[in-house]
Enzyme design. Sequence first.
Site, PDB file in Angstrom:
ATOM      1  N   SER A  45       0.804  -1.227   0.000  1.00  0.00           N
ATOM      2  CA  SER A  45       0.000   0.000   0.000  1.00  0.00           C
ATOM      3  C   SER A  45       0.835   1.275   0.000  1.00  0.00           C
ATOM      4  CB  SER A  45      -0.944   0.013   1.208  1.00  0.00           C
ATOM      5  OG  SER A  45      -0.217  -0.052   2.422  1.00  0.00           O
ATOM      6  N   THR A  66      -2.266  -6.556  -0.901  1.00  0.00           N
ATOM      7  CA  THR A  66      -2.997  -5.776   0.099  1.00  0.00           C
ATOM      8  C   THR A  66      -4.498  -5.956  -0.096  1.00  0.00           C
ATOM      9  OG1 THR A  66      -3.062  -3.850  -1.362  1.00  0.00           O
ATOM     10  CG2 THR A  66      -1.215  -3.997   0.178  1.00  0.00           C
ATOM     11  N   ASP A 146     -23.043  -1.274   7.256  1.00  0.00           N
ATOM     12  CA  ASP A 146     -22.471  -1.352   5.913  1.00  0.00           C
ATOM     13  C   ASP A 146     -23.614  -1.233   4.914  1.00  0.00           C
ATOM     14  OD1 ASP A 146     -21.308  -2.096   3.424  1.00  0.00           O
ATOM     15  OD2 ASP A 146     -19.720  -3.177   4.495  1.00  0.00           O
ATOM     16  N   ARG A 206      -7.965   2.832   7.042  1.00  0.00           N
ATOM     17  CA  ARG A 206      -7.161   3.850   6.367  1.00  0.00           C
ATOM     18  C   ARG A 206      -7.200   5.104   7.226  1.00  0.00           C
ATOM     19  NH1 ARG A 206      -4.991   0.364   4.041  1.00  0.00           N
ATOM     20  NH2 ARG A 206      -4.822  -0.002   1.786  1.00  0.00           N
ATOM     21  N   ASP A 229      -3.839   2.374  14.273  1.00  0.00           N
ATOM     22  CA  ASP A 229      -2.780   1.690  13.530  1.00  0.00           C
ATOM     23  C   ASP A 229      -2.471   2.442  12.244  1.00  0.00           C
ATOM     24  OD1 ASP A 229      -1.036  -0.659  13.028  1.00  0.00           O
ATOM     25  OD2 ASP A 229      -2.407  -1.002  11.348  1.00  0.00           O
ATOM     26  N   GLU A 234      -0.119   9.906   7.542  1.00  0.00           N
ATOM     27  CA  GLU A 234       0.943   8.907   7.597  1.00  0.00           C
ATOM     28  C   GLU A 234       1.880   9.020   6.398  1.00  0.00           C
ATOM     29  OE1 GLU A 234       0.861   4.107   7.095  1.00  0.00           O
ATOM     30  OE2 GLU A 234      -0.688   4.957   8.392  1.00  0.00           O
ATOM     31  N   HIS A 251       0.993   0.827  11.506  1.00  0.00           N
ATOM     32  CA  HIS A 251       0.325   0.282  10.320  1.00  0.00           C
ATOM     33  C   HIS A 251       0.702  -1.190  10.127  1.00  0.00           C
ATOM     34  CE1 HIS A 251      -1.414   1.491   6.127  1.00  0.00           C
ATOM     35  NE2 HIS A 251      -1.794   0.274   6.485  1.00  0.00           N
ATOM     36  N   GLY A 254      -2.392  -5.856  10.081  1.00  0.00           N
ATOM     37  CA  GLY A 254      -2.501  -7.053   9.255  1.00  0.00           C
ATOM     38  C   GLY A 254      -1.212  -7.828   9.105  1.00  0.00           C
ATOM     39  N   TYR A 255      -0.195  -7.475   9.883  1.00  0.00           N
ATOM     40  CA  TYR A 255       1.130  -8.063   9.694  1.00  0.00           C
ATOM     41  C   TYR A 255       1.310  -9.389  10.435  1.00  0.00           C
ATOM     42  CZ  TYR A 255       3.521  -4.306   7.161  1.00  0.00           C
ATOM     43  OH  TYR A 255       3.954  -3.416   6.202  1.00  0.00           O
TER      44      TYR A 255
END
Length: 355
Positions: A45, A66, A146, A206, A229, A234, A251, A254-255
Amino acid sequence: MKIIADENLAFTDYFFAEFGEIQQKAGRSLSHDDVQDAEALLVRSVTKVNPQLIQNTQLKFVGSATIGTDHLDISAIEAQQIAWSNAAGCNAQAVAEYVITALLHIDPEFLDQGKQFTLGIIGLGNVGSRLAYMAQLLGWNVIGYDPFVQHENIQQVELEQLLKDSDAITTHVPLTKSGEYPTYHLINAETLAMVKPETILINSARGAVVEEVALIQDILNTQRKVVLDVFEHEPEISEQLLDLITIVTPHIAGYSLEGKARGTQMIYEAFCKTFDYPAHKKFESQLPACAQFFYGNSIKQTLKHHLSDIYNILRDDQNLRACLKDGKVDQKAFDYLRKTYPLRREWAAHGGPKA
């Protein structure tokens, strides 16, 4: 063939070495000169794939490992007749576990509150729906917003009701600035005013989904506990913002090792389809074994006793705060944290549940 790859992708050599020369580069500083004579570009990203990068190149494929695509100028990519792919859902499990970990570090007693604790999830795509499932395993009350999807197993409400009724709110939406439901600055002064002061806010989607100026003012007014995060500007992160946020991480929600490997596998499969190669490799064969914390224990008991063993989120918080220099986070230090991040393992690798 020549392949340019972000140096932080996982298992790049395993998946792509058989196809040609791989040159690994820093994703944030990739230039037109870097990709001019390459046929494939593999990014994350931090790389803006735009006309300046891809025009007048030999590129035939762009793969982004991503979930999101806001860094990809899809119309420009398609105008150049370049095939492209992202990895939707690759790290959904990791992000879901990140959110639960952050909440339990703020207050471990949430584990015992059952339906009295209401988690509000904004965005019910891959991450949001996975998080809902995991939260329901813990017995929490889950509500979601949503406008684009319907889930029969999730109570869906309007945004205003979610903001008012939740004990914690977490965002899992792409960053959009147009259309009927734009998400840019979705969390702003007006929406924050609807949220109880004691409600926790988490953003791992985001940065610009949350308006930073409004968030700072809200925290000053309410002393709200917030987990970030991602950040609107950023990697420009001010000392003022860090001082106000309860938990900050660079960030990396998701790592997980599984998430990054899954992302690379997904763009590998798209690459093979584009160039008509057989896709025969799976990331699972590359994963080492790890400690089995969940074996013989309930989920709640394991999380009570081994949460920090599974993922010590406070270490990530401390490491990011240590990057402060002259009133803001140093960009090189921020990128270095992400580049050298010791990938954590998902709960399933420790014997735990997965959706």
